[in-house]
Design a protein around this motif. Structure first.
Motif, PDB file in Angstrom:
ATOM      1  N   GLY A  93       0.698  -1.102  -0.062  1.00 40.67           N
ATOM      2  CA  GLY A  93       0.073   0.033   0.076  1.00 40.67           C
ATOM      3  C   GLY A  93       0.952   1.235  -0.223  1.00 40.67           C
ATOM      4  N   MET A 272      -3.850   3.481  -1.017  1.00 43.12           N
ATOM      5  CA  MET A 272      -3.757   2.925  -2.242  1.00 43.12           C
ATOM      6  C   MET A 272      -2.721   3.642  -3.100  1.00 43.12           C
ATOM      7  SD  MET A 272      -6.477   1.140  -2.014  1.00 43.12           S
ATOM      8  CE  MET A 272      -6.448   0.487  -3.634  1.00 43.12           C
ATOM      9  N   ALA A 301       4.114  -5.780  -6.309  1.00 50.17           N
ATOM     10  CA  ALA A 301       2.863  -5.251  -5.634  1.00 50.17           C
ATOM     11  C   ALA A 301       2.155  -6.299  -5.173  1.00 50.17           C
ATOM     12  CB  ALA A 301       2.339  -4.529  -6.811  1.00 50.17           C
ATOM     13  N   GLN A 303      -1.318  -4.993  -3.519  1.00 46.22           N
ATOM     14  CA  GLN A 303      -1.961  -4.243  -2.733  1.00 46.22           C
ATOM     15  C   GLN A 303      -3.257  -4.822  -1.845  1.00 46.22           C
ATOM     16  OE1 GLN A 303      -2.642  -0.091  -3.567  1.00 46.22           O
ATOM     17  NE2 GLN A 303      -3.363  -1.033  -1.306  1.00 46.22           N
TER      18      GLN A 303
END
Length: 304
Positions: A93, A272, A301, A303
């Motif tokens: 994040g 985000m 990544a 997230q």
């Protein structure tokens, strides 16, 4: 991607767990952690939070490699460099300072970057985001970072206004809320903002070690939920937040409140990642040779 919200939790999973969160410096980007801990948000979700400081991204990466640290924050540039060198972690994040609201300040007699020639300029540490940014900004004004100025790593003195008044540095990056404090005292003034050179750029990130994501995703998920809750509470209760922030950072409430008013409108409150900003960061990393030309951000990544 695993959805930790859908993971069934057994009765032991909510027993309070210690969580060491590593960070590179003591500044306003840490505020959601302190506020969330103070308000009991972490404890309510079964987390006993400890915040530990490491003086820069490279030092944080070393703690991750050594198994000392499993979650924390750093700048995306040193993270991508460490990941390309084998760091066993993923970006989960964005921190609140997503874009480059990072200020290069100087003693009042220095009006612009060109006047830094022959001066001493403070950064956090070698290999930190500060050094990446400073070099690019200087080169944009035809200054050689290795010959025209002296770069001074400040480490634990980073953000200390005494470094300016005592002559240790003539200019340097100053973190909030100490920038607002320095301006109110007439010690420094802003000569440049990094985002003027990088208009769209993912900077601060939250990361987690691979083994923590694999073995305890619900703990990571709860920590991220608390982070978002704390950010939301700060946004909706800025006066109360300013009172607490003034205590944490040892400054007057009105100074901390002015700091919030300047910076909060551009904060990323939902953690985000900015995909376009990520691409720009990676592109610049490739151009400087910090990461291989075939580096793929998608590999790092995760997230949450």
């Amino acid at each position: 991607m695993k959805n930790f919200h859908e993971k069934r939790e057994d009765k032991d999973s909510w027993r309070e767990k210690n969580l060491l969160w590593g960070v590179p410096s003591f500044w306003i980007e840490r505020f959601p952690l302190y506020y969330g801990r103070s308000k009991g948000f972490f404890r309510k979700r079964g987390i006993s939070l400890e915040i530990k400081y490491y003086w820069g991204g490279p030092e944080l990466a070393q703690a991750v490699r050594a198994g000392e640290l499993a979650i924390g924050e750093m700048g995306l540039p040193p993270f991508t460099k460490a990941f390309s060198d084998g760091l066993p972690a993923r970006v989960i994040g964005s921190s609140i300072v997503q874009q480059l609201d990072h200020y290069l300040a100087a003693k009042p007699g220095i009006k612009n970057i060109k006047e830094l020639k022959g001066r001493r300029v403070g950064i956090l540490s070698r290999g930190s985001c500060d050094e990446y940014f400073l070099r690019y900004m200087l080169e944009s004004h035809s200054l050689d970072p290795d010959r025209d100025i002296e770069i001074v790593p400040l480490g634990s003195s980073y953000g200390n206004l005494d470094c300016f008044s005592s002559g240790i540095v003539d200019a340097g990056f100053i973190i909030e809320p100490y920038l607002s404090l320095g301006e109110s005292l007439g010690v420094v003034k802003v000569v440049a903002t990094v985002k003027d050179y990088y208009p769209r750029y993912q900077w601060g990130i939250i990361f987690a070690r691979d083994d923590l994501l694999e073995n305890n995703p619900e703990l990571v998920g709860r920590a991220m939920e608390v982070y978002r809750e704390s950010c939301s509470y700060i946004r909706e209760n800025s006066e109360k937040a300013a009172s607490f922030g003034a205590q944490v950072f040892g400054i007057k409430k009105e100074v901390f409140l002015s700091c919030l008013k300047r910076n909060m409108p551009s904060w990323e409150m939902n953690a985000m990642l900015d995909c376009e900003g990520v691409k720009n960061c990676i592109r610049m990393q490739k151009e400087t040779g910090a990461v291989p030309v075939d580096f793929d951000f998608g590999a790092i990544a995760h997230q949450l």
